[in-house]
Write a protein that holds these residues in place. Structure first.
Motif, PDB file in Angstrom:
ATOM      1  N   ALA A   1      -0.853  -4.430   2.666  1.00 46.82           N
ATOM      2  CA  ALA A   1      -0.477  -5.401   1.627  1.00 46.82           C
ATOM      3  C   ALA A   1       0.702  -4.880   0.793  1.00 46.82           C
ATOM      4  N   GLU A   2       0.693  -3.599   0.475  1.00 44.65           N
ATOM      5  CA  GLU A   2       1.795  -3.032  -0.292  1.00 44.65           C
ATOM      6  C   GLU A   2       3.098  -3.081   0.500  1.00 44.65           C
ATOM      7  N   ARG A   3       3.035  -2.843   1.799  1.00 40.90           N
ATOM      8  CA  ARG A   3       4.229  -2.926   2.644  1.00 40.90           C
ATOM      9  C   ARG A   3       4.774  -4.356   2.680  1.00 40.90           C
ATOM     10  N   LEU A   4       3.877  -5.324   2.615  1.00 40.99           N
ATOM     11  CA  LEU A   4       4.281  -6.729   2.707  1.00 40.99           C
ATOM     12  C   LEU A   4       4.666  -7.332   1.348  1.00 40.99           C
ATOM     13  N   GLY A   5       4.576  -6.542   0.296  1.00 42.83           N
ATOM     14  CA  GLY A   5       5.028  -7.028  -0.994  1.00 42.83           C
ATOM     15  C   GLY A   5       3.965  -7.188  -2.046  1.00 42.83           C
ATOM     16  N   GLY A   6       2.746  -6.809  -1.767  1.00 42.93           N
ATOM     17  CA  GLY A   6       1.683  -6.871  -2.777  1.00 42.93           C
ATOM     18  C   GLY A   6       0.460  -7.594  -2.308  1.00 42.93           C
ATOM     19  N   ILE A   7      -0.585  -7.442  -3.072  1.00 40.20           N
ATOM     20  CA  ILE A   7      -1.878  -8.022  -2.690  1.00 40.20           C
ATOM     21  C   ILE A   7      -1.984  -9.428  -3.192  1.00 40.20           C
TER      22      ILE A   7
END
Length: 60
Positions: A54-60
């Motif tokens: 989620a952090e790699r994709l921009g956040g939760i």
């Protein structure tokens, strides 16, 4: 395998319990078991991998 409750997962991800329940309902975070009240229990390793993704994709 260390299991985490919905509240523990919510605290770890810094979100509300409702958000964790929605992630489980949408099969984005899979429960490994249920507690005596029928609430989902999650594998700590799965939660950590989800947070990293989620952090790699921009956040939760």
């Amino acid at each position: 395998m260390a299991l985490m409750t919905i509240s523990e997962v919510a605290e770890f991800l810094a979100v509300q319990d409702v958000r964790v329940e929605r992630l489980e309902r949408e099969s984005l975070l899979l429960a490994k078991d249920k507690d005596e009240n029928g609430k989902a229990l999650f594998d700590r390793a799965d939660v950590e991998r989800y947070k990293e993704l989620a952090e790699r994709l921009g956040g939760i």
